[in-house]
Design an enzyme around this catalytic site. Structure first.
Site, mmCIF file in Angstrom:
data_model
loop_
_atom_site.group_PDB
_atom_site.id
_atom_site.type_symbol
_atom_site.label_atom_id
_atom_site.label_comp_id
_atom_site.label_asym_id
_atom_site.label_seq_id
_atom_site.Cartn_x
_atom_site.Cartn_y
_atom_site.Cartn_z
ATOM 1 N N ASP A 64 0.875 -1.172 0.000
ATOM 2 C CA ASP A 64 0.000 0.000 0.000
ATOM 3 C C ASP A 64 0.914 1.224 0.000
ATOM 4 O O ASP A 64 1.660 1.450 0.962
ATOM 5 C CB ASP A 64 -0.889 -0.018 1.251
ATOM 6 C CG ASP A 64 -1.912 1.120 1.274
ATOM 7 O OD1 ASP A 64 -1.728 2.104 0.536
ATOM 8 O OD2 ASP A 64 -2.882 1.020 2.049
ATOM 9 N N TYR A 156 -9.402 13.908 -5.582
ATOM 10 C CA TYR A 156 -8.459 13.516 -6.629
ATOM 11 C C TYR A 156 -7.767 14.746 -7.228
ATOM 12 O O TYR A 156 -6.543 14.752 -7.412
ATOM 13 C CB TYR A 156 -9.200 12.737 -7.700
ATOM 14 C CG TYR A 156 -8.364 12.321 -8.881
ATOM 15 C CD1 TYR A 156 -7.585 11.170 -8.837
ATOM 16 C CD2 TYR A 156 -8.361 13.065 -10.053
ATOM 17 C CE1 TYR A 156 -6.825 10.773 -9.922
ATOM 18 C CE2 TYR A 156 -7.593 12.677 -11.155
ATOM 19 C CZ TYR A 156 -6.837 11.538 -11.073
ATOM 20 O OH TYR A 156 -6.071 11.157 -12.162
ATOM 21 N N ALA A 159 -5.167 16.100 -4.938
ATOM 22 C CA ALA A 159 -3.955 15.279 -4.936
ATOM 23 C C ALA A 159 -3.111 15.555 -6.166
ATOM 24 O O ALA A 159 -1.876 15.682 -6.078
ATOM 25 C CB ALA A 159 -4.331 13.799 -4.861
ATOM 26 N N LYS A 160 -3.742 15.644 -7.330
ATOM 27 C CA LYS A 160 -2.987 15.881 -8.564
ATOM 28 C C LYS A 160 -2.346 17.262 -8.570
ATOM 29 O O LYS A 160 -1.208 17.437 -9.027
ATOM 30 C CB LYS A 160 -3.892 15.710 -9.786
ATOM 31 C CG LYS A 160 -4.292 14.272 -10.054
ATOM 32 C CD LYS A 160 -3.083 13.370 -10.288
ATOM 33 C CE LYS A 160 -3.469 11.943 -10.588
ATOM 34 N NZ LYS A 160 -2.318 11.031 -10.689
#
Length: 342
Positions: A64, A156, A159-160
């Protein structure tokens, strides 16, 4: 692309499905030694078979990427088994499709730990080994959403964006050191991957990538090129990526309103969301009771197998020279006309 003269050691995170799976296959086609890092044994085992069948040397490591110590241990295992790491490709991510107000704090944190800190952990492990050797490349698989946020994907997109800023800072430091290690980012368009069948979604209909949609092999080809040419700071894949980034640079407020109007419907297919669908946020969808999802999602009939724009991204210097020559020709013609008129 053909085989390299010498096989390299490649690490691909998120290698059990989607872009990571397609990239692992592509590196294997060149005879590379490919370490496959992901959760879930079913997809990992199938990915290892893919690599072996295509002429590469596989090493499957269940990990992970949100766990920094586990990623570091995985890097040790890779170098013990396959030799010094030449290229590290960060792909692994997870996400939640929902309005921000419907995402729990622990869900947002989990996406951030995997989709952002997973890249940080992978990059740290790679640089601990590459920096002393003065050689190596880190390829960050990004997205047009690293520049332009969209509704329903706040975790998302955050995060990007974070990966983009982190990578820019690191690139400056490596340049300051005159290091032989390079870091580059590949900004992807919408890609037909299995994530839309296993992402945690609270949308009424099945999640989908915003068209135009590209096959994972298009993305994998760009990853390979970036691994071979990591001196370029980043690559843009797909005309939709270029259009999104240019529109966001020129008229971000207008794009806000456009996405507010169209972004909800464009990210949902016509079929309703199945209540019994798998979710991979906390546990891998391809665990012991799961199955191998492979590289492709469920949108094969709507996906493109080529992205002509990728050529332009790779040959920007040649295009710049051509544009300069055309501009110079225009200036010359104008001067000739003035002279002729005088």
């Amino acid at each position: 692309m053909g085989r390299h003269q010498h096989a390299r050691t490649i690490v691909v995170t998120g290698a059990s499905a989607g872009i990571g799976r397609a990239a692992a296959r592509a590196f294997a086609d060149r005879g590379d030694r490919v370490a496959l890092l992901a959760r879930g044994t079913v997809g990992l085992d199938a990915a290892a078979r893919d690599v072996a069948d295509r002429g590469g040397t596989p090493l499957a490591v269940e990990v992970d990427v949100a766990d920094a110590a586990a990623v570091e241990a995985a890097a040790d295992r890779v170098e013990d088994a396959l030799g010094p790491i030449d290229v590290w490709v960060n792909v692994a991510f997870t996400s939640v499709f929902a309005p921000f107000g419907e995402i729990a704090a622990d869900e947002f944190e989990r996406v951030t730990r995997v989709a952002y800190l997973g890249y940080v952990h992978g990059t740290m492990a790679a640089l601990r080994r590459m920096r002393p050797r003065g050689a190596g490349a880190v390829v960050q698989v990004g997205s047009a959403l690293a520049y332009r946020g969209v509704p329903l994907q706040s975790a998302y997109c955050g995060a990007k964006h974070a990966i983009q800023g982190f990578t820019e800072s690191l690139r400056c430091e490596l340049l300051h050191e005159r290091s032989g290690v390079h870091v580059t980012m590949v900004q992807m368009p919408a890609v037909n991957t299995p994530q839309f069948s296993w992402v945690l979604s609270r949308l009424p209909r099945h999640a989908q990538p915003v068209p135009p949609i590209y096959q994972p092999e298009v993305a994998a080809d760009a990853v390979l090129h970036a691994a071979d040419h990591p001196e370029r700071r980043e690559y843009w894949v797909g005309a939709s990526t270029v259009g999104t980034l240019v529109a966001n640079a020129l008229a971000p407020g207008l794009l806000d309103r456009y996405l507010a109007r169209t972004g909800y419907d464009a990210q949902q297919a016509s079929a309703p969301r199945r209540p019994d669908r798998p979710v991979n946020l906390w546990e891998p969808a391809d665990g012991p009771a799961g199955h191998d999802y492979g590289a492709h999602g469920v949108f094969d009939d709507r996906s493109r197998t080529r992205a002509p724009q990728v050529w332009a991204s790779r040959h920007h210097a040649a295009l710049g020279a051509l544009a300069g020559a055309v501009a110079g020709l225009g200036v010359g013609v104008a001067a000739w006309r003035r002279a002729a008129a005088g």
